[in-house]
Design a protein around this motif. Structure first.
Motif, mmCIF file in Angstrom:
data_model
loop_
_atom_site.group_PDB
_atom_site.id
_atom_site.type_symbol
_atom_site.label_atom_id
_atom_site.label_comp_id
_atom_site.label_asym_id
_atom_site.label_seq_id
_atom_site.Cartn_x
_atom_site.Cartn_y
_atom_site.Cartn_z
ATOM 1 N N ALA A 1 1.093 -1.054 0.509
ATOM 2 C CA ALA A 1 -0.048 0.196 0.503
ATOM 3 C C ALA A 1 1.023 1.337 0.017
ATOM 4 C CB ALA A 1 -0.803 -0.163 0.986
ATOM 5 N N ASP A 2 2.151 1.257 0.845
ATOM 6 C CA ASP A 2 2.657 2.368 0.723
ATOM 7 C C ASP A 2 3.908 2.279 -0.703
ATOM 8 O OD1 ASP A 2 1.683 2.867 3.506
ATOM 9 O OD2 ASP A 2 4.188 1.609 4.025
ATOM 10 N N LEU A 3 3.928 1.667 -1.527
ATOM 11 C CA LEU A 3 4.111 2.105 -2.518
ATOM 12 C C LEU A 3 3.547 2.647 -3.342
ATOM 13 C CD1 LEU A 3 6.571 -1.757 -3.089
ATOM 14 C CD2 LEU A 3 7.012 0.639 -3.158
ATOM 15 N N ALA A 4 2.510 2.057 -3.469
ATOM 16 C CA ALA A 4 1.287 2.117 -4.504
ATOM 17 C C ALA A 4 1.256 3.796 -4.235
ATOM 18 C CB ALA A 4 -0.364 2.049 -4.050
ATOM 19 N N PRO B 1 4.678 1.060 -9.037
ATOM 20 C CA PRO B 1 4.117 0.058 -9.466
ATOM 21 C C PRO B 1 4.049 -1.590 -8.931
ATOM 22 C CG PRO B 1 4.366 1.080 -11.320
ATOM 23 C CD PRO B 1 4.801 2.296 -9.934
ATOM 24 N N ALA B 2 4.083 -2.060 -8.335
ATOM 25 C CA ALA B 2 4.378 -3.276 -8.003
ATOM 26 C C ALA B 2 3.593 -4.447 -7.249
ATOM 27 C CB ALA B 2 5.572 -3.295 -6.792
ATOM 28 N N SER B 3 3.133 -5.556 -7.402
ATOM 29 C CA SER B 3 2.715 -6.315 -7.498
ATOM 30 C C SER B 3 2.787 -6.723 -5.936
ATOM 31 C CB SER B 3 2.315 -7.530 -8.121
ATOM 32 O OG SER B 3 3.115 -8.887 -7.916
ATOM 33 N N ARG B 4 1.730 -7.637 -5.640
ATOM 34 C CA ARG B 4 1.799 -7.802 -3.911
ATOM 35 C C ARG B 4 3.053 -9.038 -3.784
ATOM 36 N NH1 ARG B 4 -3.359 -9.106 0.234
ATOM 37 N NH2 ARG B 4 -3.479 -6.993 -0.347
ATOM 38 N N TRP B 5 2.495 -9.677 -4.529
ATOM 39 C CA TRP B 5 3.819 -11.112 -4.601
ATOM 40 C C TRP B 5 4.804 -10.305 -4.974
ATOM 41 C CZ3 TRP B 5 6.966 -12.765 -8.662
ATOM 42 C CH2 TRP B 5 7.992 -13.934 -8.000
#
Length: 124
Positions: free
Chosen positions: A76-79, A84-88
């Motif tokens: 959530a912090d990255l978003a 952009p990065a997937s949770r995986w």
């Protein structure tokens, strides 16, 4: 690994990809990913560089949270900062770095004083 992929790409019309991958002991999905990236002009080094950069950002966020935030909060912090990065991917990078979030434990109240505790004699 790149040499094996190049050989498979060169012989693609002569033999099946599944057979060549099995004989060369490489993963078919890895070959197809490499082939797609190569066609799209993506350098495998840029992927590595992005993961390294994301690792530094994730480590900074984790340390800023006093080593408490887990995958969901870091994602959530990255978003929130527009990365952009997937949770995986966040989970995978955190595993590689050896970091994890802290799960707070539920507090259980074990001793509850009686209502008339102040009026009783202490016989001990």
């Amino acid at each position: 690994m790149n040499d094996k992929y190049l050989l498979i790409a060169a012989e693609e019309g002569n033999h099946s990809i599944a057979l060549m991958c099995r004989l060369l002991r490489v993963d078919r999905t890895g070959y197809h990913r490499w082939h797609a990236d190569r066609g799209a002009g993506i350098d495998p080094g840029s992927r590595r560089a992005r993961r390294t950069r994301l690792g530094a950002v994730i480590m900074g966020m984790w340390l800023a949270s006093r080593k408490a935030h887990g995958v969901r909060r870091i994602h959530a912090d990255l978003a929130a900062v527009g990365e952009p990065a997937s949770r995986w991917l966040v989970w995978k990078i955190m595993c590689e770095l050896g970091i994890a979030g802290v799960q707070p434990r539920a507090r259980k109240r074990t001793t509850i004083p009686a209502d008339d505790a102040g009026h009783r004699k202490d016989l001990i």
